[in-house]
Design a protein around this motif. Structure first.
Motif, PDB file in Angstrom:
ATOM      1  N   ALA A   1      54.941 -67.588 -33.538  1.00  0.00           N
ATOM      2  CA  ALA A   1      56.018 -68.474 -33.101  1.00  0.00           C
ATOM      3  C   ALA A   1      57.369 -67.946 -33.583  1.00  0.00           C
TER       4      ALA A   1
ATOM      5  N   PHE B   1      58.284 -64.859 -34.140  1.00  0.00           N
ATOM      6  CA  PHE B   1      58.659 -63.721 -33.286  1.00  0.00           C
ATOM      7  C   PHE B   1      59.257 -64.222 -31.972  1.00  0.00           C
ATOM      8  N   ALA B   2      58.541 -65.134 -31.315  1.00  0.00           N
ATOM      9  CA  ALA B   2      59.009 -65.615 -30.007  1.00  0.00           C
ATOM     10  C   ALA B   2      60.348 -66.338 -30.142  1.00  0.00           C
ATOM     11  N   LEU B   3      60.480 -67.184 -31.147  1.00  0.00           N
ATOM     12  CA  LEU B   3      61.699 -68.003 -31.271  1.00  0.00           C
ATOM     13  C   LEU B   3      62.908 -67.164 -31.684  1.00  0.00           C
ATOM     14  N   SER B   4      62.669 -66.045 -32.374  1.00  0.00           N
ATOM     15  CA  SER B   4      63.816 -65.280 -32.855  1.00  0.00           C
ATOM     16  C   SER B   4      64.194 -64.147 -31.902  1.00  0.00           C
TER      17      SER B   4
ATOM     18  N   SER C   1      63.516 -72.564 -25.802  1.00  0.00           N
ATOM     19  CA  SER C   1      63.245 -72.045 -27.148  1.00  0.00           C
ATOM     20  C   SER C   1      64.058 -72.784 -28.212  1.00  0.00           C
TER      21      SER C   1
END
Lengths: 323, 275
Positions: B90, B92-95, B102
């Motif tokens: 999560a 990785f995806a959010l940043s 997001s």
């Protein structure tokens, strides 16, 4: 900076990323972020966040809504029926819950002390009193112990013939019935909690000091400012955000991480004098089998936490502006 | 003596006394655990004659600490592994990845950070009862994961935000899928943060008593901390064995602190100086 090398200012992917990474500049990199990416790439972020979202939504946010809803239904015979505010009426009539709220008031009164102690210690460590390196490690270490362990050990130390009373006896005082006297027990438990957790606030203060501009303090000292003046006019304004953080986290700690101590040391007694909302919730849900009443108490606790958090943020923001 | 030197001693002496008061309770407990019952009754404060292991053996085997210890290790290891996996994905995806919603997801996660367990424990226990997860290992693992995931996602997101997008773009050009980037780039690069957040989560889970009491209450499923709470009643007449049991339960945490003090203090100060 907390961990490792990359800076840790919090931002999400939607902010702070350089825009205009068009076809011309980076045709291949565009594949990752452009609009004509393959479906698999567009789905990937959702696949990556899905487990976290499911767990947080299903086991934290949904129960919060469920609990608030639940607090307006009945227990026992009236299980599942809508009862309006009956549970809240019962709650505020219950002397045990009123005692729990009164103890929350005591925690609020003791909060400045619980913040000032680590704040003062961090200041001295920052100003390099002899042995400052050692103090930092030693003071923090009880913070890693479970409240259960801390409570079990202090049960021995605070026994009627334990260390605390023996030391008092040496100077001709005491003995005090630390955990058996209704007027003393709550203060005792809070004291043990502060003993166990002040190191946490201490390292937060020290992290704040690390961001202070040391030359400001030197300049003030050269101008002839005394230590109290330096603290009042240089350190406190420079640390306003850290102080606010410590106030809020310490209050949250007082309201939500004393269960282990209460469970091991007093069981809510003597005479219900050491009840806190969190302990009341556990007793009503677990032992008295009144989950709806417990849910109402949960909702009240959540309200208290919201109010405390917002109030402190507002107060500290105002005082920060004046300085 | 000058006034400055008096002031110095007024600071140094209380700080040293406080340091002693911080260490004393554990030293006292270790001393008691090395005594026989007879020695303890005669004089609880005197130094034990020698280091004795009898009480530790008694606490470990006859008091059932071995079983509780194993329960704790299994649950904590599984919960920390799950937290690191789900949290780093999560994070990785959010940043680093752009996708619709997001920001809302990140804010939802931050909001969840401020929901204390006490507020949701009644409905959570009910939901777990309905799904058959109550009093099972997976149930407690999930409960711990849910409790500490918001903090983990928050920390991993803020750490991964500092990784330059060019690294990811380059890995993509080399033919990695998004998942390949996660596995080959983000996991290895995230090691310092994963270590810190992993150790903190291990401490939180190991030290918890409320969630374990609620979600896994039966006697053979007791975690170590729940076990310690029941030890008191069992051994009220045998304080040295009780003290030994308490020390056994504290030992793993003390070792973690000894080896990873820097990671632990780094983790608890995240979010305190910026914002």
């Amino acid at each position: 900076m907390p961990i490792g090398s990359p800076p840790s200012s919090v931002r999400t992917a939607t902010v702070g990323r350089p825009e205009g990474r068009g076809d011309a500049q980076a045709p291949k990199a565009r594949k990752l972020r452009g609009s004509r990416r393959p479906l698999a790439d567009r789905l990937a972020p959702y696949v990556l966040v899905a487990p976290a979202v499911l767990i947080i939504a299903g086991l934290r946010l949904y129960p919060l809504a469920l609990g608030v809803n639940f607090s307006f239904t009945g227990d026992g015979d009236r299980n599942g029926q809508a009862v309006g505010f009956d549970n809240y009426a019962t709650l505020f009539d219950d002397p045990l819950f009123r005692q729990a709220l009164q103890n929350v008031g005591l925690l609020v009164l003791l909060l400045p002390v619980a913040v000032a102690i680590p704040g003062a210690l961090a200041t001295f460590i920052y100003l390099r009193v002899p042995g400052h390196r050692l103090y930092r490690s030693v003071y923090f270490f009880p913070a890693v112990l479970s409240p259960v362990i801390v409570g079990a050990i202090f049960n021995l130390l605070l026994a009627y013939d334990g260390t605390a009373n023996t030391v008092l006896g040496l100077v001709g005082l005491g003995p005090v019935d630390w955990l058996g006297d209704p007027d003393v027990a709550m203060v005792t438990v809070v004291g043990v909690h502060v003993w166990a957790t002040f190191g946490m606030a201490l390292v937060v203060f020290l992290a704040g000091f690390a961001t202070l501009d040391a030359s400001l303090i030197d300049a003030a000292r050269i101008d002839g400012a005394s230590l109290p003046q330096v603290i009042r006019h240089v350190i406190v304004p420079g640390l306003s955000r850290t102080i606010q953080f410590v106030f809020v986290t310490t209050m949250i700690g007082l309201l939500t991480s004393m269960f282990g101590l209460l469970y091991v040391m007093t069981g809510g007694g003597p005479e219900g004098s050491t009840y806190l909302p969190e302990y009341y919730i556990w007793v009503q849900a677990g032992q008295m089998n009144r989950p709806a009443l417990a849910s109402a108490a949960s909702t009240v606790l959540f309200g208290i936490m919201l109010v405390v958090g917002l109030l402190q943020a507002a107060v500290l923001r105002r005082s920060g502006r004046e300085d | 003596m000058s006034r400055a030197r008096i002031a110095r001693w007024l600071i140094v002496i209380p700080m040293a006394a406080l340091a002693l008061a911080t260490v004393y309770p554990l030293v006292f407990t270790a001393n008691v655990a090395s005594k026989t019952r007879h020695e303890y009754v005669l004089d609880r404060f005197s130094a034990a004659e020698s280091l004795r292991w009898d009480n530790f053996e008694a606490a470990w085997s006859s008091a059932g600490m071995a079983r509780y210890f194993l329960n704790s290790v299994v649950v904590v290891a599984a919960a920390v592994a799950l937290l690191l996996l789900v949290g780093s994905m999560a994070g990785f995806a959010l940043s680093q990845l752009r996708f619709r919603g997001s920001r809302a997801l990140f804010l939802g996660c931050l909001a969840a950070l401020f929901i204390p367990f006490q507020v949701i424990m009644v409905p959570l226990a009910r939901t777990m009862g309905q799904t058959g997860l109550i009093d099972t290992y997976p149930g407690l693992v999930l409960a711990y994961t849910a409790q500490f995931l918001p903090f983990t996602v928050f920390l991993m997101t803020s750490y991964y935000t500092g990784i330059p997008a060019e690294i990811i773009d380059a890995a993509r050009i080399d033919g990695n899928s998004v998942y390949g980037v996660y596995r080959r780039i983000m996991l290895p690069l995230g090691r310092p943060a994963l270590l810190s957040v992993g150790i903190l989560n291990a401490l939180f889970c190991w030290n918890d008593v409320l969630i374990a009491l609620l979600v896994m209450p039966s006697a053979e499923h007791r975690t170590l901390m729940v076990g310690v709470t029941s030890l008191r009643g069992q051994y009220s007449a045998d304080i040295p064995t009780f003290a030994a049991g308490v020390l056994i339960a504290a030992l793993p945490v003390l070792l973690l602190y000894l080896f990873f003090q820097r990671q632990i203090t780094a983790g608890v100060t995240v979010g305190s100086t910026k914002g």
